[in-house]
Motif scaffolding. Sequence first.
Motif, PDB file in Angstrom:
ATOM      1  N   LEU A 539       0.714  -1.552  -0.241  1.00  0.00           N
ATOM      2  CA  LEU A 539      -0.365   0.189  -0.165  1.00  0.00           C
ATOM      3  C   LEU A 539       0.770   1.336   0.391  1.00  0.00           C
ATOM      4  O   LEU A 539       0.675   2.563  -0.693  1.00  0.00           O
ATOM      5  CB  LEU A 539      -1.027   0.091   1.314  1.00  0.00           C
ATOM      6  CG  LEU A 539      -1.400  -1.159   1.592  1.00  0.00           C
ATOM      7  CD1 LEU A 539      -3.093  -0.765   2.719  1.00  0.00           C
ATOM      8  CD2 LEU A 539      -2.598  -1.317   0.318  1.00  0.00           C
ATOM      9  N   ASP A 543       0.988   4.498  -2.913  1.00  0.00           N
ATOM     10  CA  ASP A 543       0.829   5.224  -2.676  1.00  0.00           C
ATOM     11  C   ASP A 543       1.663   6.357  -3.148  1.00  0.00           C
ATOM     12  O   ASP A 543       1.759   7.308  -3.712  1.00  0.00           O
ATOM     13  CB  ASP A 543       0.652   5.510  -0.948  1.00  0.00           C
ATOM     14  CG  ASP A 543      -0.372   5.311  -0.555  1.00  0.00           C
ATOM     15  OD1 ASP A 543      -1.407   5.176  -0.687  1.00  0.00           O
ATOM     16  OD2 ASP A 543      -0.338   4.782   0.716  1.00  0.00           O
ATOM     17  N   GLU A 546       0.836   6.122  -6.737  1.00  0.00           N
ATOM     18  CA  GLU A 546       0.019   7.234  -7.841  1.00  0.00           C
ATOM     19  C   GLU A 546       0.058   9.121  -7.253  1.00  0.00           C
ATOM     20  O   GLU A 546      -1.069   9.789  -7.981  1.00  0.00           O
ATOM     21  CB  GLU A 546      -1.399   7.085  -6.437  1.00  0.00           C
ATOM     22  CG  GLU A 546      -2.226   5.216  -6.528  1.00  0.00           C
ATOM     23  CD  GLU A 546      -2.968   5.128  -5.777  1.00  0.00           C
ATOM     24  OE1 GLU A 546      -2.902   5.435  -5.146  1.00  0.00           O
ATOM     25  OE2 GLU A 546      -3.537   4.212  -6.533  1.00  0.00           O
ATOM     26  N   GLU A 553      -5.186   7.755  -9.375  1.00  0.00           N
ATOM     27  CA  GLU A 553      -5.338   7.941  -8.658  1.00  0.00           C
ATOM     28  C   GLU A 553      -7.255   6.667  -8.668  1.00  0.00           C
ATOM     29  O   GLU A 553      -6.607   6.212  -7.264  1.00  0.00           O
ATOM     30  CB  GLU A 553      -4.678   8.108  -7.069  1.00  0.00           C
ATOM     31  CG  GLU A 553      -5.744   9.611  -6.983  1.00  0.00           C
ATOM     32  CD  GLU A 553      -5.343  10.701  -8.120  1.00  0.00           C
ATOM     33  OE1 GLU A 553      -6.383  11.321  -7.761  1.00  0.00           O
ATOM     34  OE2 GLU A 553      -4.410  10.805  -8.616  1.00  0.00           O
ATOM     35  N   THR A 554      -7.695   7.483  -8.842  1.00  0.00           N
ATOM     36  CA  THR A 554      -8.685   7.074  -9.097  1.00  0.00           C
ATOM     37  C   THR A 554      -9.706   6.141  -9.865  1.00  0.00           C
ATOM     38  O   THR A 554     -10.183   5.216  -9.934  1.00  0.00           O
ATOM     39  CB  THR A 554      -9.722   8.156 -10.315  1.00  0.00           C
ATOM     40  OG1 THR A 554      -9.513   8.255 -11.089  1.00  0.00           O
ATOM     41  CG2 THR A 554      -9.285   9.680  -9.023  1.00  0.00           C
ATOM     42  N   THR A 556      -7.637   2.091 -10.673  1.00  0.00           N
ATOM     43  CA  THR A 556      -5.902   1.308 -10.480  1.00  0.00           C
ATOM     44  C   THR A 556      -7.044  -0.378 -10.112  1.00  0.00           C
ATOM     45  O   THR A 556      -8.425   0.057  -9.205  1.00  0.00           O
ATOM     46  CB  THR A 556      -5.933   1.641  -8.816  1.00  0.00           C
ATOM     47  OG1 THR A 556      -6.157   1.843  -7.612  1.00  0.00           O
ATOM     48  CG2 THR A 556      -4.958   2.734  -8.619  1.00  0.00           C
ATOM     49  N   THR A 575      -9.287  -4.158   2.430  1.00  0.00           N
ATOM     50  CA  THR A 575      -9.241  -2.502   1.777  1.00  0.00           C
ATOM     51  C   THR A 575     -10.213  -2.579   0.250  1.00  0.00           C
ATOM     52  O   THR A 575     -10.003  -3.591  -0.006  1.00  0.00           O
ATOM     53  CB  THR A 575      -7.782  -1.583   1.353  1.00  0.00           C
ATOM     54  OG1 THR A 575      -8.117  -0.206   1.061  1.00  0.00           O
ATOM     55  CG2 THR A 575      -7.035  -2.283   0.114  1.00  0.00           C
ATOM     56  N   ASP A 576     -10.809  -1.522  -0.224  1.00  0.00           N
ATOM     57  CA  ASP A 576     -11.683  -1.153  -1.018  1.00  0.00           C
ATOM     58  C   ASP A 576     -11.140  -0.187  -1.427  1.00  0.00           C
ATOM     59  O   ASP A 576     -11.933   0.515  -3.101  1.00  0.00           O
ATOM     60  CB  ASP A 576     -12.945  -0.289  -1.208  1.00  0.00           C
ATOM     61  CG  ASP A 576     -13.280   0.377  -0.193  1.00  0.00           C
ATOM     62  OD1 ASP A 576     -12.485   1.129  -0.277  1.00  0.00           O
ATOM     63  OD2 ASP A 576     -14.473   0.494   0.255  1.00  0.00           O
ATOM     64  N   ARG A 577      -9.841   0.063  -2.183  1.00  0.00           N
ATOM     65  CA  ARG A 577      -9.121   1.653  -3.022  1.00  0.00           C
ATOM     66  C   ARG A 577      -8.954   1.437  -4.070  1.00  0.00           C
ATOM     67  O   ARG A 577      -8.972   1.528  -4.838  1.00  0.00           O
ATOM     68  CB  ARG A 577      -8.090   1.722  -1.843  1.00  0.00           C
ATOM     69  CG  ARG A 577      -6.425   0.515  -2.406  1.00  0.00           C
ATOM     70  CD  ARG A 577      -5.394   0.825  -1.179  1.00  0.00           C
ATOM     71  NE  ARG A 577      -4.837   1.935  -2.611  1.00  0.00           N
ATOM     72  CZ  ARG A 577      -3.411   2.270  -2.226  1.00  0.00           C
ATOM     73  NH1 ARG A 577      -3.324   2.508  -0.521  1.00  0.00           N
ATOM     74  NH2 ARG A 577      -3.170   3.545  -2.767  1.00  0.00           N
ATOM     75  N   ARG A 579     -10.073  -0.910  -8.113  1.00  0.00           N
ATOM     76  CA  ARG A 579     -11.571  -0.932  -8.571  1.00  0.00           C
ATOM     77  C   ARG A 579     -11.648  -2.378  -9.279  1.00  0.00           C
ATOM     78  O   ARG A 579     -12.427  -2.962  -9.017  1.00  0.00           O
ATOM     79  CB  ARG A 579     -11.643  -0.515  -9.457  1.00  0.00           C
ATOM     80  CG  ARG A 579     -11.853   1.751  -9.852  1.00  0.00           C
ATOM     81  CD  ARG A 579     -12.337   2.556 -10.779  1.00  0.00           C
ATOM     82  NE  ARG A 579     -12.761   3.347 -10.676  1.00  0.00           N
ATOM     83  CZ  ARG A 579     -12.347   4.507 -11.427  1.00  0.00           C
ATOM     84  NH1 ARG A 579     -13.316   3.752 -12.840  1.00  0.00           N
ATOM     85  NH2 ARG A 579     -12.697   5.416 -11.134  1.00  0.00           N
ATOM     86  N   THR A 626     -14.897  -5.154  -3.669  1.00  0.00           N
ATOM     87  CA  THR A 626     -13.707  -5.244  -4.971  1.00  0.00           C
ATOM     88  C   THR A 626     -14.290  -6.381  -5.663  1.00  0.00           C
ATOM     89  O   THR A 626     -13.893  -7.465  -5.066  1.00  0.00           O
ATOM     90  CB  THR A 626     -12.745  -5.235  -4.917  1.00  0.00           C
ATOM     91  OG1 THR A 626     -12.463  -3.764  -3.848  1.00  0.00           O
ATOM     92  CG2 THR A 626     -11.731  -5.090  -5.907  1.00  0.00           C
TER      93      THR A 626
END
Length: 709
Positions: A539, A543, A546, A553-554, A556, A575-577, A579, A626
């Motif tokens: 992660l 970061d 990104e 960064e939107t 990924t 995490t749900d960061r 897509r 996800t």
Amino acid sequence: MATPFDSLDDFIALPRAEAIALSPDGKTAVLTVAALKKDGTGYERALWAIPATGGGTPRRLTRSAKGEAGAAFTASGDILFVSARPDSEGDADDESGQLWLLPAKGGEARPVTRLAGGVDGIAATADAADRLVVTASLLPGADTLESEAALRARRKEKKVSAILHETYPVRFWDHDLGPAEPHLMAIDVDALEDTIAAVVAEAAAADEVRADAAASASAEAPASAADEKPYPATLPRPRDLTPRPGRSADHAEAALTPDGSRLVASLEHREQRAGRRVIVAIDTASGERATLFDEVGVDYEMPAVSHDGTRIAYLRTVKSTPEAPTDYEVWVAGIDGSGARRIAAEWDRWASSLAFDAGDEALIATADENGRGPVFRLPLDGGAPQRLTDDDFAYANVVVDRGTGDLVALRSSWVVPPHPVRIARDGDVTPLATPAAAPSAPGSITEVETTAEDGARVRGWLLLPEGATANAPAPLLLWIHGGPLNSWNAWSWRWAPLLAVARGYAVLLPDPGLSTGYGLEFIARGWNSWGGKPYTDLLAITDAAEARDDIDETRTAAMGGSFGGYMANWIAGHTDRFRAIVTHASLWALDQFSGTTDSSEYWQRIFTPEAMLEHSPHRFVGEIRTPLLVVHGDKDYRVPVGEGLRLWSELAEHHADAEGRMPHRFLYFPDENHWILKPQHAVIWYQTVFAFLGEHVRGEEFSRPELLG
């Protein structure tokens, strides 16, 4: 500019240099090159000769429908290889691979063996004698080559495939173990008889044996039991150096003394479900064996013999426990095991290959380092290790030219596939001619790094597509390596991030905790704690990537296979960061996996029961938000298909709607293993992955690959 990575069909059709061998005089190298079959369903391998000193043009040496591999040179300069090509004097329906010899003075290749079960590979060759050692699998119920052939024929006739196991394990990677057991067998190639008189005499002897067997057989005895064909007198008879081996030679590593009189081999001493690696010396004439190094709780591996035949080098590794990983120690000793001592003790790297330098005053080694795979020289006198290559490549198949002290090797990076090079004593690298020229690579490659929460430096490679700018930032794929004791430093035909780059994605190839090439302490950060530092490292470096203005960064996604698949599953539950997540051949329930994998003892030995449960991704299935693309092959025995099946079942249990629908998908290959190797299946793999990513990362409509029906 268009590249072969724009088309999956063009990509799988790229020729691939897979191995290199060097002639005794150092003038010629032989490459094993794989080329796509005309029907696109596999690869054919051929041997090519290239000048080892630079310049010149590649020259094809072999051409057969079955292909050739495993090239090596005899002391006389003849080329040895293994092939299932037809033998005019053998059985017409025999498709086993045999040892062949291509004479240095010219002429057709000729068979050296005619073993009923074939030859598995060349284990070692002698520098100053025409003696070699091969690995070949023999049925344990037979005591001669002739009776072994008859027993194989009987099993084939009755269509028997059953295997009775008496020890663990029962399978490896993608194949069942047994009933045959690997043996090390010595062969003197100068004993070949290639005269008409020898052939006539052999035929007469065979007729006499068959007549005697038929006369003595009872009326009730099956014909196949009486039909023991004598091993060909025109071929050198292999000498079994490891009779009744059990599974000890499954992964044997071996080296011959220059005169071929002694084989130094790393074999396995079985212990309940596991075993320890030991080093033995075997007289290749008498078969007499002496154990040189054997220690409970320690593995002795990767033996190498000096050019003067007086010393050996090897790795000594204390078996790891949940407490911590252990070091790969480089040792040298006399040829009889005397005077053993460790060298390069302060070198905090893990050697992946060892060979004696031209003058025997040092070892030539390869090892992961800082996202590369350099070549090192390790002095035997206690001097500091010297890094010979200083570039962004990883080196493999390193061979020493005794005449000049130069090295010949294959090298690669994430933008250049394996290609042959010559390395001078001063480290200067010269590319050699190759029939597998490097294709043009799309985009660019750079390094990124960050500082983890505990102060550790975490780095990786970032591949960027052309046109990625602050005004047009690229979507990002976090691509997690397997292993986990591994590093993103060398080309892979299976994992090809340039295919994603050609489709407009930026690809991040990070080395988180547990990765090799950064020292033992860096590995220890994630030991017995896979969901800890490796996860936070991933992660943190994501970061950092990104934060660049050329990364969006939107948009990924994360993906990985094996341990990378484990981390993909862990990420999905924490995490749900992202897509979308692609999880290939992934570990899902660690307690289930550790008992069904092909080497259960290792995985249960490096985890405590508490950590295995704490860091098992299946516990967090309810937290997954996800979309996942699950991929698994049924012939995967390293991470058995039960992991994928259970993951899919539990995704449906927790996330399917009333009609059974969910955003996840499961791509299943009934006849593939841990890797998807068949070219047509590799195409489908990438088509499906890119369609899945396109749907969730770019908002495109999902396009089902045509050949999925």
